[in-house]
Design a protein around this motif. Structure first.
Motif, mmCIF file in Angstrom:
data_model
loop_
_atom_site.group_PDB
_atom_site.id
_atom_site.type_symbol
_atom_site.label_atom_id
_atom_site.label_comp_id
_atom_site.label_asym_id
_atom_site.label_seq_id
_atom_site.Cartn_x
_atom_site.Cartn_y
_atom_site.Cartn_z
ATOM 1 N N GLU A 184 0.824 -1.221 0.000
ATOM 2 C CA GLU A 184 0.000 0.000 0.000
ATOM 3 C C GLU A 184 0.850 1.258 0.000
ATOM 4 O O GLU A 184 0.587 2.219 0.722
ATOM 5 N N GLU A 185 1.859 1.234 -0.855
ATOM 6 C CA GLU A 185 2.754 2.388 -0.972
ATOM 7 C C GLU A 185 2.548 3.157 -2.276
ATOM 8 O O GLU A 185 3.281 4.093 -2.563
ATOM 9 N N LEU A 186 1.567 2.758 -3.068
ATOM 10 C CA LEU A 186 1.330 3.440 -4.339
ATOM 11 C C LEU A 186 0.605 4.760 -4.108
ATOM 12 O O LEU A 186 -0.228 4.875 -3.215
ATOM 13 N N SER A 187 0.925 5.744 -4.924
ATOM 14 C CA SER A 187 0.139 6.974 -4.906
ATOM 15 C C SER A 187 -1.264 6.642 -5.421
ATOM 16 O O SER A 187 -1.458 5.664 -6.142
ATOM 17 N N SER A 188 -2.240 7.457 -5.062
ATOM 18 C CA SER A 188 -3.628 7.133 -5.435
ATOM 19 C C SER A 188 -3.781 7.104 -6.952
ATOM 20 O O SER A 188 -4.579 6.351 -7.488
ATOM 21 N N ASP A 189 -2.987 7.910 -7.642
ATOM 22 C CA ASP A 189 -3.002 7.939 -9.104
ATOM 23 C C ASP A 189 -2.598 6.602 -9.704
ATOM 24 O O ASP A 189 -3.304 6.022 -10.528
ATOM 25 N N VAL A 190 -1.438 6.124 -9.283
ATOM 26 C CA VAL A 190 -0.913 4.866 -9.806
ATOM 27 C C VAL A 190 -1.819 3.729 -9.388
ATOM 28 O O VAL A 190 -2.098 2.808 -10.152
ATOM 29 N N ARG A 191 -2.303 3.813 -8.160
ATOM 30 C CA ARG A 191 -3.171 2.763 -7.646
ATOM 31 C C ARG A 191 -4.439 2.634 -8.479
ATOM 32 O O ARG A 191 -4.938 1.539 -8.722
ATOM 33 N N ARG A 192 -4.962 3.760 -8.931
ATOM 34 C CA ARG A 192 -6.168 3.727 -9.753
ATOM 35 C C ARG A 192 -5.882 3.023 -11.082
ATOM 36 O O ARG A 192 -6.678 2.216 -11.562
ATOM 37 N N GLN A 193 -4.736 3.326 -11.675
ATOM 38 C CA GLN A 193 -4.348 2.645 -12.918
ATOM 39 C C GLN A 193 -4.153 1.158 -12.677
ATOM 40 O O GLN A 193 -4.521 0.321 -13.501
ATOM 41 N N PHE A 194 -3.544 0.850 -11.545
ATOM 42 C CA PHE A 194 -3.284 -0.544 -11.181
ATOM 43 C C PHE A 194 -4.604 -1.307 -11.063
ATOM 44 O O PHE A 194 -4.783 -2.376 -11.651
ATOM 45 N N ASP A 195 -5.548 -0.723 -10.319
ATOM 46 C CA ASP A 195 -6.853 -1.375 -10.144
ATOM 47 C C ASP A 195 -7.591 -1.496 -11.473
ATOM 48 O O ASP A 195 -8.275 -2.492 -11.721
ATOM 49 N N GLY A 196 -7.435 -0.485 -12.318
ATOM 50 C CA GLY A 196 -8.082 -0.520 -13.623
ATOM 51 C C GLY A 196 -7.553 -1.671 -14.467
ATOM 52 O O GLY A 196 -8.319 -2.381 -15.121
ATOM 53 N N HIS A 197 -6.236 -1.860 -14.427
ATOM 54 C CA HIS A 197 -5.644 -2.963 -15.179
ATOM 55 C C HIS A 197 -6.106 -4.300 -14.611
ATOM 56 O O HIS A 197 -6.452 -5.203 -15.365
ATOM 57 N N LEU A 198 -6.133 -4.405 -13.291
ATOM 58 C CA LEU A 198 -6.548 -5.660 -12.658
ATOM 59 C C LEU A 198 -7.960 -6.042 -13.072
ATOM 60 O O LEU A 198 -8.256 -7.213 -13.311
#
Ligand SMILES: [Zn+2]
Length: 80
Positions: free
Chosen positions: A16-30
């Motif tokens: 849980e060290e991702l910025s909210s921006d990157v995390r959103r992209q990450f979740d989108g890809h998942l």
């Protein structure tokens, strides 16, 4: 985000060290890529097992982490 990028961010995501921006992209890809979702599951299980096995969190990951998964992670990083 590509599968390759997702693998690069996997450790930070689980911690849980991702910025909210990157995390959103990450979740989108998942959400769009079942392969990476399964991969994250396997990664999480391994990290969970490794942490459970540790008495001291500063100790290196114990040898009980499945070799196969470590190899699969390394192979995926090379391939993409
Ligand atoms: Zn993917």
């Amino acid at each position: 985000m590509t599968c390759r990028e997702l693998v690069d961010f996997l450790g930070a995501y689980v911690d849980e060290e991702l910025s909210s921006d990157v995390r959103r992209q990450f979740d989108g890809h998942l959400a769009a890529c079942p392969e990476c979702a399964a991969y994250l599951d396997a990664y999480r299980n391994t990290v969970g097992l490794a942490k459970d096995a540790l008495h001291d969190p500063d100790e290196p990951v114990p040898a009980s982490v499945p070799e196969d998964l470590v190899r699969a992670i390394l192979a995926a990083r090379r391939k993409r």
